[in-house]
Design a protein around this motif. Structure first.
Motif, short mmCIF file in Angstrom:
data_model
loop_
_atom_site.label_atom_id
_atom_site.label_comp_id
_atom_site.label_asym_id
_atom_site.label_seq_id
_atom_site.Cartn_x
_atom_site.Cartn_y
_atom_site.Cartn_z
N GLN A 54 -65.67 -32.59 -96.01
CA GLN A 54 -65.23 -31.43 -96.79
C GLN A 54 -66.42 -30.60 -97.28
N HIS A 55 -67.51 -31.27 -97.55
CA HIS A 55 -68.70 -30.57 -98.07
C HIS A 55 -69.76 -30.35 -96.99
N LYS A 56 -69.38 -30.57 -95.72
CA LYS A 56 -70.26 -30.32 -94.58
C LYS A 56 -71.57 -31.10 -94.68
N GLU A 57 -71.45 -32.36 -95.12
CA GLU A 57 -72.62 -33.23 -95.28
C GLU A 57 -72.63 -34.37 -94.27
N LEU A 58 -71.53 -34.57 -93.56
CA LEU A 58 -71.41 -35.76 -92.71
C LEU A 58 -72.43 -35.76 -91.58
N ASN A 59 -72.59 -34.63 -90.89
CA ASN A 59 -73.55 -34.57 -89.78
C ASN A 59 -74.97 -34.87 -90.25
N SER A 64 -79.41 -38.70 -90.47
CA SER A 64 -80.38 -39.49 -91.24
C SER A 64 -80.29 -40.97 -90.87
N GLN A 65 -79.05 -41.46 -90.63
CA GLN A 65 -78.87 -42.85 -90.24
C GLN A 65 -79.43 -43.11 -88.84
N LYS A 66 -79.28 -42.12 -87.97
CA LYS A 66 -79.82 -42.26 -86.61
C LYS A 66 -81.34 -42.39 -86.65
N TRP A 67 -82.00 -41.50 -87.42
CA TRP A 67 -83.45 -41.53 -87.50
C TRP A 67 -83.95 -42.77 -88.23
N LYS A 68 -83.13 -43.27 -89.14
CA LYS A 68 -83.48 -44.52 -89.82
C LYS A 68 -83.54 -45.67 -88.82
N ARG A 69 -82.56 -45.72 -87.91
CA ARG A 69 -82.55 -46.78 -86.88
C ARG A 69 -83.73 -46.63 -85.93
N VAL A 70 -84.08 -45.38 -85.60
CA VAL A 70 -85.23 -45.12 -84.72
C VAL A 70 -86.51 -45.60 -85.39
N ARG A 71 -86.67 -45.27 -86.67
CA ARG A 71 -87.88 -45.69 -87.41
C ARG A 71 -87.97 -47.20 -87.52
N GLU A 72 -86.82 -47.84 -87.77
CA GLU A 72 -86.82 -49.31 -87.89
C GLU A 72 -87.19 -49.97 -86.57
N ALA A 73 -86.67 -49.44 -85.47
CA ALA A 73 -86.99 -49.99 -84.13
C ALA A 73 -88.47 -49.80 -83.82
#
Length: 218
Positions: A54-59, A64-73
């Motif tokens: 509703q607040h256009k924040e999901l994407n 941010s979660q995708k890049w978090k997984r990339v950084r962790e890997a």
């Protein structure tokens, strides 16, 4: 600045409910950097994600979660390389301990060489220096001294206790804290001040100087 634990708990609940980092910072009157640091590992459930839609924040959240997984890997891969590298080095030898000590002293130590003075705000670096310093030399623990540099907003009693536990140096060996005036413009979250470790032995100081100069000439 140290925030009450209840504020951090409220921030987590708001994040799970789908509030953005900016909204949380504004609502709780905290810095956006603080909300980002506290909430970077908080998973937002589907109910919260619906509010984000509703607040256009999901994407933004999903990215941010995708890049978090990339950084962790990436970190895990690099950490494995580092472990493999260290396995081939004599990390437990006194010579290696002296070399590590010398390099850290080169970066963060005093340069008048009448004594050892090591200053840093990173507890991991401080612990590492003391670990190898204690291993490399038969030091007299009673001669270790410490002094912390704080901003006026710090709780000196809590910060002394924090650094005493980190370093293994008794509170009675701490000098009076140096309080730096604070401009009020910015307060660092999770900042426990800066500590200076003293050990009065000019022979060791000169040995460390010679070691890091030798390292630089290899």
């Amino acid at each position: 600045m140290t925030h009450d634990i209840s504020i951090k708990h409220e921030a987590i609940q708001l994040r799970k409910a789908g509030y953005s980092l900016k909204e949380i910072a504004h609502k709780l009157h905290i810095a956006k950097s603080s909300s980002s640091l506290w909430l970077r590992d908080v998973h937002v459930p589907k109910t919260g994600q619906q509010r984000m839609v509703q607040h256009k924040e999901l994407n933004r959240y999903k990215m941010s979660q995708k890049w978090k997984r990339v950084r962790e890997a990436r970190y895990k891969a690099n950490y494995k390389i580092a472990q493999d590298t260290l396995q081939n080095l004599p990390m437990t030898s006194r010579d290696m301990a002296k070399t590590i000590c010398a390099i850290l002293f080169w970066a963060e130590g005093n340069k008048n060489f009448s004594h050892i003075r090591f200053t840093n705000s990173d507890p991991i670096m401080v612990v590492t220096f003391l670990k190898y310093f204690r291993h490399a030399y038969d030091i007299d623990e009673a001669k270790l001294r410490a002094c912390i540099h704080l901003h006026e907003y710090h709780d000196t009693i809590k910060t002394h206790a924090y650094w005493s536990e980190i370093t293994g140096i008794p509170l009675r060996k701490f000098r009076k804290a140096y309080l730096k005036p604070h401009t009020g413009i910015r307060k660092k979250a999770h900042y426990e001040g800066c500590i200076t470790i003293y050990y009065f032995n000019s022979s060791i100081a000169h040995e460390l100087e010679a070691l890091y100069n030798a390292v630089s000439s290899i």
